[in-house]
Design a protein around this motif. Sequence first.
Motif, PDB file in Angstrom:
ATOM      1  N   SER A 174      95.592  64.467  85.116  1.00 49.10           N
ATOM      2  CA  SER A 174      96.913  63.675  85.339  1.00 49.10           C
ATOM      3  C   SER A 174      97.400  63.308  84.156  1.00 49.10           C
ATOM      4  O   SER A 174      98.751  63.379  83.977  1.00 49.10           O
ATOM      5  N   THR A 175      96.604  63.374  83.017  1.00 48.85           N
ATOM      6  CA  THR A 175      97.154  63.482  81.601  1.00 48.85           C
ATOM      7  C   THR A 175      98.234  64.417  81.154  1.00 48.85           C
ATOM      8  O   THR A 175      99.370  64.288  80.716  1.00 48.85           O
ATOM      9  N   TYR A 176      97.572  65.543  81.420  1.00 49.78           N
ATOM     10  CA  TYR A 176      98.393  66.848  81.213  1.00 49.78           C
ATOM     11  C   TYR A 176      99.625  66.739  81.863  1.00 49.78           C
ATOM     12  O   TYR A 176     100.810  67.024  81.162  1.00 49.78           O
ATOM     13  N   CYS A 177      99.418  66.527  82.989  1.00 51.80           N
ATOM     14  CA  CYS A 177     100.767  66.492  84.007  1.00 51.80           C
ATOM     15  C   CYS A 177     101.657  65.510  83.592  1.00 51.80           C
ATOM     16  O   CYS A 177     103.188  65.749  83.603  1.00 51.80           O
ATOM     17  N   SER A 178     101.426  64.303  83.301  1.00 51.78           N
ATOM     18  CA  SER A 178     102.164  63.282  82.582  1.00 51.78           C
ATOM     19  C   SER A 178     102.942  63.623  81.573  1.00 51.78           C
ATOM     20  O   SER A 178     104.280  63.457  81.193  1.00 51.78           O
ATOM     21  N   VAL A 179     102.151  64.175  80.296  1.00 49.04           N
ATOM     22  CA  VAL A 179     102.772  64.474  79.111  1.00 49.04           C
ATOM     23  C   VAL A 179     103.640  65.639  79.058  1.00 49.04           C
ATOM     24  O   VAL A 179     104.531  65.335  78.823  1.00 49.04           O
ATOM     25  N   ILE A 180     103.129  66.700  79.749  1.00 42.69           N
ATOM     26  CA  ILE A 180     103.878  67.786  79.627  1.00 42.69           C
ATOM     27  C   ILE A 180     104.870  68.104  81.110  1.00 42.69           C
ATOM     28  O   ILE A 180     105.893  68.485  80.848  1.00 42.69           O
ATOM     29  N   MET A 181     104.141  68.012  82.202  1.00 43.63           N
ATOM     30  CA  MET A 181     104.864  68.308  83.332  1.00 43.63           C
ATOM     31  C   MET A 181     105.896  67.303  83.733  1.00 43.63           C
ATOM     32  O   MET A 181     107.280  67.813  83.978  1.00 43.63           O
ATOM     33  N   THR A 182     105.590  66.179  83.829  1.00 52.10           N
ATOM     34  CA  THR A 182     106.634  65.145  84.359  1.00 52.10           C
ATOM     35  C   THR A 182     108.007  65.216  83.411  1.00 52.10           C
ATOM     36  O   THR A 182     108.774  64.781  84.141  1.00 52.10           O
ATOM     37  N   ALA A 183     107.816  65.562  82.145  1.00 53.77           N
ATOM     38  CA  ALA A 183     109.030  65.450  81.061  1.00 53.77           C
ATOM     39  C   ALA A 183     110.101  66.325  81.726  1.00 53.77           C
ATOM     40  O   ALA A 183     110.994  66.373  81.340  1.00 53.77           O
ATOM     41  N   LEU A 184     109.340  67.375  82.473  1.00 58.55           N
ATOM     42  CA  LEU A 184     110.155  68.482  82.458  1.00 58.55           C
ATOM     43  C   LEU A 184     110.978  68.419  84.221  1.00 58.55           C
ATOM     44  O   LEU A 184     111.807  69.360  84.544  1.00 58.55           O
ATOM     45  N   ALA A 185     110.807  67.211  84.787  1.00 56.28           N
ATOM     46  CA  ALA A 185     111.101  67.034  86.103  1.00 56.28           C
ATOM     47  C   ALA A 185     112.547  67.210  86.408  1.00 56.28           C
ATOM     48  O   ALA A 185     113.332  67.646  87.319  1.00 56.28           O
ATOM     49  N   ASP A 186     113.351  66.840  85.264  1.00 58.15           N
ATOM     50  CA  ASP A 186     114.961  66.884  85.540  1.00 58.15           C
ATOM     51  C   ASP A 186     115.585  67.981  84.805  1.00 58.15           C
ATOM     52  O   ASP A 186     116.699  68.274  84.749  1.00 58.15           O
ATOM     53  N   TYR A 187     114.558  68.902  84.397  1.00 56.76           N
ATOM     54  CA  TYR A 187     114.949  70.099  83.600  1.00 56.76           C
ATOM     55  C   TYR A 187     114.570  71.232  84.346  1.00 56.76           C
ATOM     56  O   TYR A 187     114.747  71.846  85.442  1.00 56.76           O
ATOM     57  N   GLN A 188     113.416  72.117  83.713  1.00 55.12           N
ATOM     58  CA  GLN A 188     113.051  73.369  84.426  1.00 55.12           C
ATOM     59  C   GLN A 188     112.258  73.290  85.757  1.00 55.12           C
ATOM     60  O   GLN A 188     112.017  74.332  86.251  1.00 55.12           O
ATOM     61  N   THR A 189     111.716  72.084  86.001  1.00 60.70           N
ATOM     62  CA  THR A 189     111.195  72.134  87.377  1.00 60.70           C
ATOM     63  C   THR A 189     112.057  71.160  88.172  1.00 60.70           C
ATOM     64  O   THR A 189     111.341  70.944  89.576  1.00 60.70           O
ATOM     65  N   LYS A 190     113.371  71.008  88.104  1.00 64.01           N
ATOM     66  CA  LYS A 190     114.260  70.053  89.007  1.00 64.01           C
ATOM     67  C   LYS A 190     114.264  70.814  90.378  1.00 64.01           C
ATOM     68  O   LYS A 190     114.572  70.330  91.340  1.00 64.01           O
ATOM     69  N   LEU A 193     111.795  72.565  91.836  1.00 61.85           N
ATOM     70  CA  LEU A 193     110.493  72.733  92.291  1.00 61.85           C
ATOM     71  C   LEU A 193     109.901  71.189  92.755  1.00 61.85           C
ATOM     72  O   LEU A 193     109.257  70.855  92.279  1.00 61.85           O
ATOM     73  N   PRO A 194     110.898  70.821  93.709  1.00 61.81           N
ATOM     74  CA  PRO A 194     110.480  69.221  93.871  1.00 61.81           C
ATOM     75  C   PRO A 194     109.054  69.038  94.728  1.00 61.81           C
ATOM     76  O   PRO A 194     108.534  68.011  94.386  1.00 61.81           O
ATOM     77  N   ASP A 195     108.653  70.154  95.433  1.00 63.74           N
ATOM     78  CA  ASP A 195     107.117  69.972  95.967  1.00 63.74           C
ATOM     79  C   ASP A 195     106.348  69.993  94.767  1.00 63.74           C
ATOM     80  O   ASP A 195     105.143  69.147  94.938  1.00 63.74           O
ATOM     81  N   LEU A 196     106.416  70.673  93.773  1.00 62.32           N
ATOM     82  CA  LEU A 196     105.424  70.615  92.620  1.00 62.32           C
ATOM     83  C   LEU A 196     105.367  69.112  91.992  1.00 62.32           C
ATOM     84  O   LEU A 196     104.373  68.614  91.611  1.00 62.32           O
ATOM     85  N   ASN A 197     106.885  68.457  91.716  1.00 71.56           N
ATOM     86  CA  ASN A 197     106.747  67.317  90.919  1.00 71.56           C
ATOM     87  C   ASN A 197     106.240  66.297  91.862  1.00 71.56           C
ATOM     88  O   ASN A 197     105.789  65.351  91.570  1.00 71.56           O
ATOM     89  N   LYS A 198     106.338  66.257  93.451  1.00 74.30           N
ATOM     90  CA  LYS A 198     105.810  65.509  94.069  1.00 74.30           C
ATOM     91  C   LYS A 198     104.410  65.269  94.189  1.00 74.30           C
ATOM     92  O   LYS A 198     103.547  64.364  94.225  1.00 74.30           O
ATOM     93  N   LEU A 199     103.824  66.619  94.113  1.00 77.33           N
ATOM     94  CA  LEU A 199     102.323  67.017  94.113  1.00 77.33           C
ATOM     95  C   LEU A 199     101.752  66.246  92.942  1.00 77.33           C
ATOM     96  O   LEU A 199     100.598  65.677  92.772  1.00 77.33           O
ATOM     97  N   ILE A 200     102.497  66.343  91.742  1.00 75.21           N
ATOM     98  CA  ILE A 200     102.023  65.871  90.438  1.00 75.21           C
ATOM     99  C   ILE A 200     101.574  64.378  90.651  1.00 75.21           C
ATOM    100  O   ILE A 200     100.752  63.882  90.141  1.00 75.21           O
ATOM    101  N   LEU A 201     102.819  63.772  91.153  1.00 71.91           N
ATOM    102  CA  LEU A 201     102.576  62.372  91.299  1.00 71.91           C
ATOM    103  C   LEU A 201     101.466  61.794  92.262  1.00 71.91           C
ATOM    104  O   LEU A 201     100.658  60.914  92.202  1.00 71.91           O
ATOM    105  N   ASP A 202     101.469  62.704  93.616  1.00 72.81           N
ATOM    106  CA  ASP A 202     100.328  62.167  94.535  1.00 72.81           C
ATOM    107  C   ASP A 202      99.091  62.458  93.983  1.00 72.81           C
ATOM    108  O   ASP A 202      98.283  61.683  94.350  1.00 72.81           O
ATOM    109  N   SER A 203      98.829  63.500  93.347  1.00 73.93           N
ATOM    110  CA  SER A 203      97.586  63.691  92.650  1.00 73.93           C
ATOM    111  C   SER A 203      96.817  62.867  91.864  1.00 73.93           C
ATOM    112  O   SER A 203      95.989  62.605  91.616  1.00 73.93           O
ATOM    113  N   ALA A 204      98.077  62.211  90.920  1.00 77.58           N
ATOM    114  CA  ALA A 204      97.779  61.579  89.959  1.00 77.58           C
ATOM    115  C   ALA A 204      97.215  60.017  90.357  1.00 77.58           C
ATOM    116  O   ALA A 204      96.158  59.451  90.020  1.00 77.58           O
TER     117      ALA A 204
END
Length: 501
Positions: free
Chosen positions: A412-428, A430-441
């Motif tokens: 969850s630390t990797y996802c919060s530092v690297i992936m969550t910061a991209l939610a409004d950019y390159q993973t915008k 990919l909503p399922d991915l962003n939701k899954l990152i939050l749910d898994s954390a």
Amino acid sequence: MKKILALLLCLVMCVCAFAGCGENTDSDKPTVLTLGLEQDIDNFDPFTNQQNPFVRIINFNCYETLFHYNEDMELVMDLATEYKKVDDTTYTFKLREGVKFHNGEAFTADDVIYTINTIKDEATGAWRNSQYANVAEMKAIDSLNLEIKLAAPQAGFIDNLAYTAIVSKSTTPKDLTTKPVGTGAFKFVSWTPNDSIKFEKFDEYWEADKVNAEELIMKVIPDATVAVTSLQSGTVQFLGSVDIESANTIANDNNLVLLESKYASTVYEVEIGRHNNPALADKDVVKAMFLALDRETVAKNVFSGKASASKSPFPSAAKYFAEVDTDGYDLEEAKKVLAGTKYKDGFSFEVYVLNSDMASQQTMIIWQDALKELGIEMKINICEVSVWLDAYLNRSYDMIANYYSMVGTDPSTYCSVIMTALADYQTKDLPDLNKLILDSANGSDEKVREDGYKTIQEQIVEYRPVASYVECTNLNGTSKDLSDITVNAMGHAFLKYASFK
């Protein structure tokens, strides 16, 4: 007779003087510890600064955390003396008595509350904001006892605290930009941009009797060769980070010591601007590109065997690590995959690489040559830290080379530092991915979390908003006479016990 006695006394004094010169007394030992940093920093604000010299060194020596991970990945208490997980969402912390900030104020539970609230405040722009968004309530039971309640279970919460610098409630992020005020062993003195940062021993530090260095000087030495030469000459005694070529030089010098972490927690990666470059938004195009990257060769030649090809976006030390990225180097298959896209005739893109990051530069050159075989032109922009950082923070790149060391073991630390910061950019997209990152954390069911993180790893590899290519241990260099420095797998250096033999 008097002359004879005087002569004997003189001889005795001379013998004693020479005997004193030969002893390694404490007064003979150096009191200044000089470090070499691979790059300068932009500021001292612990809420927004993501630069490695700050995160790895200043964060744990000028500032302090409640606790940290040592070289064996065990928690060591700092500003907290103990903590208890009362239930899935409630934690209590007993704080250390007699701690002072560099401005003379006493450290209390209110400072921890203030720090976390400042991170939670969107106006702060804290890069750890997502890690604390789940904090629902904080209460100072008394000045040295604290209770924190979460809105939902968060398995990586302790990991997050292990690298969050605690600041005084009387300071603001703006104050800290140019004048850090922490509780650490070393107090800020001055900063000469692009040259050096100076600290002095904090005499009122809670463990001041164990701090040996009177001064701590951090010299900015972006040229790796100059950094090693400075280590060899004694101009510096510790290098905050070394590349593989430098590591080999250090390992072969009898007067130097190569410090290598016990665990591989650092991943070298590229972050891909799928939102900026249409070609890079096509997952088959990116798949073809990575089939053309010989990661085994990179691990062997660029990293001299001190790295291995990544099999996941996560380092292998991470909990729930899964080998989901198993495609090897296959240039012919890469050509076939690219031929099935509308970019079969090729395209061009730019990658940003720090001028101090030699490993990434060498990797990009190897990859650049292979991509030519696909008709893809990679333009390598080797840039100063200010240019690199501007592109990184604004997500304005086609591609940017980076490396990241995970804190603790929870992904969850990797996802919060690297992936969550991209939610409004390159993973915008990919909503399922962003939701899954939050749910898994925020989950507590181990099987659900394991399944969730396996899917997260698979989706990251499929779309590659971020792509890891090797994982490696953390490397530092010291002079042979320097001892008692601790560096953990994330590259966090703890200097307060440092001493000279």
